[in-house]
Motif scaffolding. Structure first.
Motif, PDB file in Angstrom:
ATOM      1  N   UNK A 284       0.863  -1.178   0.000  1.00 49.84           N
ATOM      2  CA  UNK A 284       0.000   0.000   0.000  1.00 49.84           C
ATOM      3  C   UNK A 284       0.900   1.229   0.000  1.00 49.84           C
ATOM      4  N   UNK A 285       0.688   2.094  -0.969  1.00 51.14           N
ATOM      5  CA  UNK A 285       1.577   3.241  -1.145  1.00 51.14           C
ATOM      6  C   UNK A 285       0.758   4.523  -1.129  1.00 51.14           C
ATOM      7  N   UNK A 286       1.151   5.449  -0.269  1.00 52.44           N
ATOM      8  CA  UNK A 286       0.488   6.743  -0.185  1.00 52.44           C
ATOM      9  C   UNK A 286       1.504   7.842  -0.482  1.00 52.44           C
ATOM     10  N   UNK A 287       0.985   8.934  -1.015  1.00 51.83           N
ATOM     11  CA  UNK A 287       1.825  10.081  -1.336  1.00 51.83           C
ATOM     12  C   UNK A 287       1.452  11.253  -0.447  1.00 51.83           C
ATOM     13  N   UNK A 288       2.462  12.010  -0.031  1.00 46.14           N
ATOM     14  CA  UNK A 288       2.241  13.212   0.757  1.00 46.14           C
ATOM     15  C   UNK A 288       3.156  14.301   0.222  1.00 46.14           C
TER      16      UNK A 288
END
Length: 291
Positions: free
Chosen positions: A41-45
């Protein structure tokens, strides 16, 4: 696994990059990480952006790894964007979550841990960093496992690490840029970083040369945009067909750059040798606390 990609580019730089290659630096990382660690699971900020809420160490601790992208921000400038980025990196260190950064990512981690970054002046590494050599410590370090005694890598930067912070280890160097790879330990955190760009495709290298054409011309590395295009065009062609030995010869590139698997060595090593073991250790600790 759960990854957090910290996109260091300010909004205008993200837009410009998307115009040239169709994705921001953070999106490049996301695409690559999906291939290197399927099912993650990859999230961007966007920690440098004014409208991004402050991200604390407790939040970062919920991830298995943090990845910091490149950026046109200068870590030695006292601007709101840089201050927000440095504050984020300090939260990463405080969380104990393993982190990796390329180019400006290494520079931001350096400053956050107490080191310094400077402008390169008239010097440039534009397109590729040549003859990167692991140090004695780097030859035995898992970040560079599989790399030969000297290798090239995609690179384009105008700043460099001046002084590594206490608790850091120099892992690789070359003639142009003294700090090409390093491990930084700060508080509970461990950061592995490189000045070059193992995440980039060859097409993205060509696009970066075109985007920075004015600077390269100003520094005397090319006479005009036609000269930049004469370099960028064969890089694009090699990206489209990596079997073109004629182009590899003309560009002076070998499999360490042309072969995507070898080009991604540091990122794969980071995941395999630091992220996965740390995740297992955290799981054991949590199991013991519950038990």
């Amino acid at each position: 696994m759960k990854f957090l990609v910290a996109e260091s580019e300010p909004p205008e730089a993200r837009d410009k990059r998307r115009e040239s290659v169709g994705r921001s630096s953070g999106e490049t990382f996301v695409d690559l990480l999906e291939a290197l660690a399927p099912g993650s699971r990859i999230e961007r900020v966007k920690p440098a952006d004014a409208d991004t809420p402050s991200i604390g160490s407790d939040t970062v601790a919920g991830y298995d790894a943090v990845f910091l992208t490149g950026s046109p921000l200068h870590a030695y400038e006292d601007t709101p964007e840089v201050r927000r980025q440095i504050a984020f990196m300090r939260a990463v260190f405080a969380s104990g979550t393993p982190s990796f950064g390329s180019c400006a990512g290494l520079q931001m981690a350096t400053v956050a841990a107490g080191g310094s970054v400077r402008s390169m002046g008239a010097r440039r590494e534009a397109g590729f960093a040549r003859r990167i050599v692991p140090t004695a410590a780097g030859r035995d370090h898992p970040l560079l496992a599989g790399r030969p005694a000297a290798f090239d890598a995609p690179a384009i930067h105008t700043d460099e690490v001046e002084t590594l912070p206490d608790g850091a280890t120099l892992l690789a160097t070359n003639r142009v840029t003294h700090v090409q790879a390093a491990e930084i330990r700060c508080g509970d955190g461990v950061f592995w970083g490189v000045q070059y760009h193992p995440e980039l495709t060859l097409g993205e290298v060509a696009a970066a040369l075109r985007r920075q054409a004015d600077d390269l011309i100003e520094q005397g590395l090319a006479r005009d945009e036609a000269a930049i295009e004469a370099i960028a065009r064969p890089i694009d062609a090699l990206d489209a067909d990596t079997t073109r030995d004629d182009l590899a010869w003309q560009l002076g590139l070998d499999e360490q750059v042309i072969d995507a698997r070898l080009r991604h060595t540091e990122l794969r090593n980071f995941i395999d040798h630091l992220v996965r073991p740390t995740r297992r250790a955290r799981g054991r600790d949590e199991h013991q606390r519950v038990g």
